[in-house]
Design a protein around this motif. Structure first.
Motif, PDB file in Angstrom:
ATOM      1  N   LYS A  93       0.875  -3.076   3.822  1.00 21.97           N
ATOM      2  CA  LYS A  93       2.540  -3.262   4.315  1.00 21.97           C
ATOM      3  C   LYS A  93       3.118  -3.185   2.900  1.00 21.97           C
ATOM      4  O   LYS A  93       3.517  -2.543   1.849  1.00 21.97           O
ATOM      5  N   TRP A  94       2.746  -4.567   1.997  1.00 21.02           N
ATOM      6  CA  TRP A  94       2.966  -4.618   0.989  1.00 21.02           C
ATOM      7  C   TRP A  94       2.761  -3.637  -0.111  1.00 21.02           C
ATOM      8  O   TRP A  94       3.038  -3.016  -1.032  1.00 21.02           O
ATOM      9  N   LEU A  95       1.446  -3.180  -0.297  1.00 24.10           N
ATOM     10  CA  LEU A  95       0.789  -1.998  -1.050  1.00 24.10           C
ATOM     11  C   LEU A  95       1.483  -1.233  -0.588  1.00 24.10           C
ATOM     12  O   LEU A  95       2.120   0.278  -1.639  1.00 24.10           O
ATOM     13  N   GLN A  96       1.605  -0.141  -0.072  1.00 28.75           N
ATOM     14  CA  GLN A  96       2.998   0.711   0.889  1.00 28.75           C
ATOM     15  C   GLN A  96       4.236   0.618   0.398  1.00 28.75           C
ATOM     16  O   GLN A  96       4.218   1.280  -0.455  1.00 28.75           O
ATOM     17  N   LYS A  97       4.341  -0.583   0.539  1.00 27.22           N
ATOM     18  CA  LYS A  97       6.017  -1.057  -0.387  1.00 27.22           C
ATOM     19  C   LYS A  97       6.374  -0.384  -2.185  1.00 27.22           C
ATOM     20  O   LYS A  97       6.894   0.063  -2.548  1.00 27.22           O
TER      21      LYS A  97
ATOM     22  N   LYS B 137       4.003   1.548  -3.109  1.00 26.87           N
ATOM     23  CA  LYS B 137       3.530   2.845  -3.618  1.00 26.87           C
ATOM     24  C   LYS B 137       5.261   4.034  -3.177  1.00 26.87           C
ATOM     25  O   LYS B 137       5.118   4.429  -4.210  1.00 26.87           O
ATOM     26  N   ALA B 138       5.881   3.042  -2.710  1.00 26.85           N
ATOM     27  CA  ALA B 138       7.350   3.878  -2.417  1.00 26.85           C
ATOM     28  C   ALA B 138       8.406   3.353  -3.531  1.00 26.85           C
ATOM     29  O   ALA B 138       9.247   4.167  -4.736  1.00 26.85           O
ATOM     30  N   GLU B 139       7.576   2.595  -4.089  1.00 24.06           N
ATOM     31  CA  GLU B 139       9.192   1.809  -5.488  1.00 24.06           C
ATOM     32  C   GLU B 139       8.335   2.569  -6.681  1.00 24.06           C
ATOM     33  O   GLU B 139       9.378   2.616  -7.145  1.00 24.06           O
ATOM     34  N   THR B 140       7.049   1.947  -6.726  1.00 22.81           N
ATOM     35  CA  THR B 140       6.099   2.100  -8.082  1.00 22.81           C
ATOM     36  C   THR B 140       5.876   3.619  -8.163  1.00 22.81           C
ATOM     37  O   THR B 140       5.359   4.587  -9.170  1.00 22.81           O
ATOM     38  N   GLY B 141       5.723   4.521  -7.166  1.00 17.74           N
ATOM     39  CA  GLY B 141       4.903   5.716  -7.351  1.00 17.74           C
ATOM     40  C   GLY B 141       3.292   5.303  -7.691  1.00 17.74           C
ATOM     41  O   GLY B 141       2.153   6.595  -7.620  1.00 17.74           O
ATOM     42  N   LEU B 142       2.661   4.683  -8.079  1.00 20.48           N
ATOM     43  CA  LEU B 142       0.811   4.405  -8.179  1.00 20.48           C
ATOM     44  C   LEU B 142       0.323   4.527  -6.463  1.00 20.48           C
ATOM     45  O   LEU B 142       0.936   4.185  -5.282  1.00 20.48           O
ATOM     46  N   LEU B 143      -0.369   5.221  -6.788  1.00 22.94           N
ATOM     47  CA  LEU B 143      -1.469   5.238  -5.483  1.00 22.94           C
ATOM     48  C   LEU B 143      -1.849   3.739  -4.998  1.00 22.94           C
ATOM     49  O   LEU B 143      -2.028   2.964  -6.220  1.00 22.94           O
ATOM     50  N   THR B 144      -2.033   3.456  -4.131  1.00 21.99           N
ATOM     51  CA  THR B 144      -3.107   2.477  -3.257  1.00 21.99           C
ATOM     52  C   THR B 144      -4.197   2.882  -3.630  1.00 21.99           C
ATOM     53  O   THR B 144      -5.244   2.924  -2.817  1.00 21.99           O
ATOM     54  N   ALA B 145      -5.336   1.126  -3.332  1.00 20.79           N
ATOM     55  CA  ALA B 145      -6.285   1.300  -3.619  1.00 20.79           C
ATOM     56  C   ALA B 145      -7.097  -0.380  -2.911  1.00 20.79           C
ATOM     57  O   ALA B 145      -6.022  -1.927  -3.275  1.00 20.79           O
ATOM     58  N   THR B 146      -7.815  -0.542  -1.790  1.00 20.76           N
ATOM     59  CA  THR B 146      -7.798  -1.998  -1.206  1.00 20.76           C
ATOM     60  C   THR B 146      -9.526  -1.641  -0.411  1.00 20.76           C
ATOM     61  O   THR B 146     -10.169  -0.737  -0.364  1.00 20.76           O
ATOM     62  N   GLU B 147     -10.309  -3.219  -0.486  1.00 20.78           N
ATOM     63  CA  GLU B 147     -11.627  -3.343   0.004  1.00 20.78           C
ATOM     64  C   GLU B 147     -11.292  -2.881   1.003  1.00 20.78           C
ATOM     65  O   GLU B 147     -10.681  -3.716   2.036  1.00 20.78           O
ATOM     66  N   VAL B 148     -11.994  -1.883   1.961  1.00 21.39           N
ATOM     67  CA  VAL B 148     -12.313  -2.697   3.556  1.00 21.39           C
ATOM     68  C   VAL B 148     -14.290  -2.406   3.683  1.00 21.39           C
ATOM     69  O   VAL B 148     -15.226  -2.477   2.853  1.00 21.39           O
ATOM     70  N   ALA B 149     -14.341  -3.488   4.975  1.00 24.25           N
ATOM     71  CA  ALA B 149     -15.641  -4.246   5.252  1.00 24.25           C
ATOM     72  C   ALA B 149     -15.749  -4.528   6.549  1.00 24.25           C
ATOM     73  O   ALA B 149     -16.866  -4.284   6.534  1.00 24.25           O
TER      74      ALA B 149
END
Ligand code: PEP
Ligand code: MN
Length: 264
Positions: free
Chosen positions: A72-76, A78-90
């Motif tokens: 949710k922090w990553l989504q926020k 993105k909404a504030e900066t326009g940066l795309l988001t990336a995270t690890e999935v295992a």
């Protein structure tokens, strides 16, 4: 390789910069930390914000990530900066949650690439996805495991694939945390020449002093991108403190790098 950029289809189709610069903290720690870093990175060459929310710690008892709330922090961010988001999935649950939160890029960590069972489960969970999926090399210098992971993901009809070179474990005492063994990703590229190749100088170096030289070496080898761990207060980071650089330092590094074929 000539016209490499044209071969790297999702990079150009999605209008992403070349080289692609992914940066952000090793771990999402607090909402404030994620947003602070995102805002410091937004007007730089960085186009993707990374942050691990599930951390594969080698030993128990360490900070092992904030979990779903970090998405949710990553989504926020993105909404504030326009940066795309990336995270690890295992695992399958990580994949489900990352897709549910519309994270743009999912990466598979070095400790997962070693396990064909984990890779197959992730591939099945991602079957047919349009998301970008990046596969880190396995922790050990075993090209077949890396190739096998890519093959499993391609068989699951995952088209927007790329790889991340993050160095390999060794018993040798070297300056690096994980030795680069540059010839292994070169071999991988011979087998999969269309696959974007991204360097992670942070986990190779283990130390912020070597980030620049590892990035430069990667760009000289025509890598398509860099994934650099960046934190507003590296010394107090909750994981991988020694190897993280501030967004300001990262910007200086990017300016000093000699980049061939930079496309904005
Ligand atoms: C990370 O990117 O923070 C990470 C855990 O990386 P690796 O899988 O390369 O160790
Ligand atoms: Mn890390």
């Amino acid at each position: 390789m000539e016209n490499k950029k044209e071969l790297r289809s999702w990079l150009s189709n999605m209008g992403l910069s070349h080289p692609l610069v992914i940066a952000g903290p090793c771990s999402a720690e607090t909402q404030e930390q994620v947003l602070t870093i995102a805002h410091q990175l937004k007007d730089t060459d960085v186009t993707v914000l990374r942050a691990g929310v599930w951390k594969p710690r080698t030993r128990p008892g360490c900070f092992d990530g904030v979990g779903e709330i970090g998405l949710k922090w990553l989504q926020k961010a993105k909404a504030e900066t326009g940066l795309l988001t990336a995270t690890e999935v295992a695992n399958v649950e990580h994949v489900r949650l990352a897709l549910e939160h519309d994270i743009d890029i999912l990466w598979i960590g070095a400790r997962s690439t070693v396990s064909p069972f984990i890779i197959q489960e992730i591939a099945d969970a991602l079957q047919g996805t349009e998301k970008i999926v990046l596969v880190k090399n396995p922790i050990n210098p075993d090209l077949s495991l890396w190739l096998g992971a890519i093959e499993r993901l391609y068989r699951a009809d995952i088209k927007n694939l790329g790889v991340i070179h993050r160095g390999f474990s060794t018993l040798e005492k070297t300056q690096f945390r994980n030795i680069p063994e540059w010839k292994i990703p070169v071999e991988l590229q011979k087998r999969f020449p269309d696959l974007p190749l991204i360097c992670d100088p942070s986990h190779i170096s283990g130390n912020r002093d070597y980030i620049f030289s590892v990035c430069q070496q990667a760009l000289e080898l025509s890598y398509d991108g860099l994934m650099v761990e960046s934190h507003h207060d590296p010394d107090n980071a909750w994981s991988d403190a020694e190897q993280q650089v501030t967004p300001a330092t990262l910007e200086t590094i990017m300016q000093d790098l000699k980049v061939k074929n930079r496309v904005k």
